[in-house]
Design an enzyme around this catalytic site. Structure first.
Site, PDB file in Angstrom:
ATOM      1  N   ASP A 172      43.876  39.534  13.432  1.00 51.77           N
ATOM      2  CA  ASP A 172      42.978  39.575  14.581  1.00 51.77           C
ATOM      3  C   ASP A 172      42.461  38.158  14.809  1.00 51.77           C
ATOM      4  OD1 ASP A 172      41.132  40.578  16.524  1.00 51.77           O
ATOM      5  OD2 ASP A 172      41.127  42.477  15.424  1.00 51.77           O
TER       6      ASP A 172
ATOM      7  N   HIS B  71      39.217  50.618  17.471  1.00 48.60           N
ATOM      8  CA  HIS B  71      37.904  50.639  16.803  1.00 48.60           C
ATOM      9  C   HIS B  71      36.737  50.530  17.780  1.00 48.60           C
ATOM     10  CE1 HIS B  71      38.827  46.528  17.630  1.00 48.60           C
ATOM     11  NE2 HIS B  71      37.577  46.191  17.393  1.00 48.60           N
TER      12      HIS B  71
HETATM   13  C1  NOJ Z   1      36.361  43.058  21.067  1.00 52.00           C
HETATM   14  C2  NOJ Z   1      36.411  43.692  19.713  1.00 52.00           C
HETATM   15  O1  NOJ Z   1      37.406  44.672  19.703  1.00 52.00           O
HETATM   16  C3  NOJ Z   1      35.029  44.246  19.458  1.00 52.00           C
HETATM   17  O2  NOJ Z   1      34.978  45.083  18.332  1.00 52.00           O
HETATM   18  C4  NOJ Z   1      34.073  43.083  19.330  1.00 52.00           C
HETATM   19  O3  NOJ Z   1      32.760  43.553  19.229  1.00 52.00           O
HETATM   20  C5  NOJ Z   1      34.158  42.163  20.556  1.00 52.00           C
HETATM   21  N1  NOJ Z   1      35.488  41.934  20.991  1.00 52.00           N
HETATM   22  C6  NOJ Z   1      33.536  40.824  20.247  1.00 52.00           C
HETATM   23  O4  NOJ Z   1      34.343  40.114  19.367  1.00 52.00           O
END
Ligand code: NOJ
Length: 556
Positions: free
Chosen positions: A97, A325
């Protein structure tokens, strides 16, 4: 290089909720290694690993304080290397990620940037206050509002300026007008690719470049987005990362793209422009939601087919997903999960299979989220105290300000909270669902005694085995992977589409309702082919679809 990622199915792991190996209530990398056989058995060829980097966890790892270190909660770099090696043995490639819109405020760059004279100052977006009325009144530099429903400017006493953070105040945005930031990111990419990563899922990747900091237009949420969504500067950064780093490795990228429309997506994924290989959009999960994903409205299959058709035909290659998620569980969202506090509803199994058939018969690379393959449902929490998610708390605060009554706030949060997907994976019927020997960091859903991996493993009729079968069928059926998508029919409950490749074609019919639907003649006419799979086990369709049934037919 061959686009190997088109022929594989991907699986997303959210490490803290996947499998705990040391009984501290938190999933970890050795836990993932111990479950690689289960993942391989599903037929998966790619893992997307949500962040495992060092992080103070203000946003569960999406706030990184060191891109080259592993969060000790999850293990060590040696564990991570072992994960790459063990996955490779099973022909599973891992994508990391990549969270580069922001860092943690505890990242060394940010700590140094608090000093106005530091060369790191310009790594972030610092601005002096605007003068308010009255002596000593300082106002933020513009009127923007953030993704977590709060302010986007935080005042720093040490340096007497505000910094920009589109998410939590502990997630300061990096400054992509500074070429040194782009160079730092290139080094991070190289670091992980050299370790064995097969690519990246790129977090909020279309909002990196802030063209201007002028005030935003009036908007209920994310005011100011027109100044930073899908800007030309953003495209240029992506091209540079691709040209200087990614193109030199056998890897791919999938971008998470915020509020992206088809025209923007075409630019981001156009092969000749060299930016992203594919992207996650949100439209399909918002067909029964108002105000982005937060307020429920009635589901209509024809609305969903319309959205799917737009993306399936609009882009050459799609990233396919129904859960991640940040989303509700799909069987609770589009399906028939039943009461999450009790056992699964009567149509839980059938609808979970129907949704599997839906995702796995579209054109693109499917991403399955942990637990989706056993039909996990939304949480059964009873109050906001059980929720950990920073966004859910932000939303609750905003709704309170808007004077929305408590029962409605809770109803909407229950439908949309990101914690719905984050409860621990239900491996078996033992205490804590076989996830951990200790109390998990987030509550386990009480339905784990009915819905768990062990109970489904040897049951030929289980959701898990349905996923396995359809993945295997997809892998051996080129038309289901690469065939063109053609919509055939939809109404409020049912949709029918076809996949076509050369002389071959497959037809898919899905019932998203509790009704036994007798199809109108025109629709029934599309179901002339031979049934290959039906979620209910029927061999003939007879022009009707029982509640929540999905059918795959050859030809027709
Ligand atoms: C997208 C991510 O999937 C999420 O979980 C996160 O809170 C935000 N971006 C900020 O990084």
């Amino acid at each position: 290089m061959k686009a190997w990622w088109k022929d594989r199915v991907a699986y997303q792991i959210y490490p803290r909720s996947f499998q705990d190996s040391n009984n501290d209530g938190m999933g970890d990398i050795p836990g993932i290694i111990s479950r690689l056989d289960e993942i391989g058995d599903l037929g998966v060829g790619i893992i997307w690993l949500s962040p495992v980097y060092k992080s103070p966890d203000a946003d569960n790892g999406y706030d990184i304080s060191d891109y080259r270190e592993i969060n000790p909660k999850f293990g060590t770099m040696a564990d991570m290397e072992r994960l790459f090696a063990e996955a490779a043995k099973r022909d599973i490639r891992i994508i990391m990620d990549l969270v580069i819109n922001h860092t943690s405020d505890e990242h060394e760059w940010f700590r140094k940037s608090r000093d106005r004279a530091s060369p790191y100052r310009d790594y972030y977006i610092w601005r002096p206050p605007r003068n308010g009325k009255g002596p000593g009144r300082r106002l933020p530099p513009n009127n923007w509002t953030g993704f977590f429903m709060g302010d986007v400017w935080e005042y720093d006493e040490q340096s007497g300026e505000f910094y920009l953070h589109l998410f939590d105040r502990k997630q300061p945005d990096l400054n992509y007008k500074n070429p040194r930031v782009v160079e730092e990111v290139k080094e991070i990419l190289r670091f992980w690719l050299d370790k064995g990563a097969a690519g990246f899922r790129c977090d909020v990747i279309n909002i990196l470049y802030k063209t201007s900091l002028a005030d935003g237009k009036r908007a209920l949420a994310v005011r100011g987005i027109e100044h930073y969504k899908s800007q030309e500067g953003n495209h240029a950064v992506l091209r540079e990362l691709r040209r200087d780093v990614l193109d030199k490795y056998d890897c791919f990228t999938v971008g998470e793209t915020v509020m992206v429309d088809l025209d923007e997506a075409k630019l981001l994924c156009d092969e000749s422009r060299g930016e992203l290989d594919m992207l996650f959009y949100f439209d399909h999960l918002e067909v029964d939601r108002r105000i982005a994903q937060y307020v429920p409205k009635k589901f209509r299959a024809k609305r969903l087919l319309k959205v799917m058709t737009k993306w399936q035909r609009g882009l050459d290659w799609n990233a396919l997903y129904l859960e991640n998620h940040d989303q509700a569980r799909i069987v609770s969202h589009f399906g028939a999960a039943g009461n999450p506090a009790g056992g699964p509803g009567k149509h839980w199994r059938q609808s979970a299979k129907m949704l599997a058939l839906f995702e796995l018969t579209l054109r693109g690379t499917p991403f399955i989220f942990q637990g989706q393959e056993i039909g996990m449902t939304n949480f059964d929490f009873e109050s906001l105290d059980d929720i950990d998610d920073v966004l859910s708390h932000g939303l609750n605060g905003l709704m309170k300000k808007l004077r929305i009554p408590g029962f409605l706030r809770w109803k909407w949060l229950k439908a949309s909270s990101r914690d719905n997907a984050r409860t621990p994976v239900q491996w078996d019927a033992s205490e804590n669902a076989g996830f951990s020997g200790a109390r998990p960091w987030l509550g386990v859903n009480g339905n784990y005694r009915h819905i768990n991996y062990a109970a489904q493993k040897d049951d030929p009729d289980s959701v898990l085995n349905f996923y396995k079968n359809i993945i295997s069928l997809r892998k051996s059926t080129e038309c289901l992977v690469h065939g063109e998508f053609a919509p055939l029919y939809a109404d409020n409950r049912v949709m029918i589409y076809r996949r076509e490749l050369g002389d071959e074609s497959y037809t898919v019919a899905l019932n998203f309702s509790f009704r036994d639907v007798k199809l109108p003649k025109r629709a029934a006419g599309f179901l002339g082919g031979a049934v290959v799979v039906s979620t209910s086990g029927r061999r003939e369709t007879e022009g009707r679809l029982p509640p929540w049934e999905g059918v795959l037919l050859k030809g027709g």
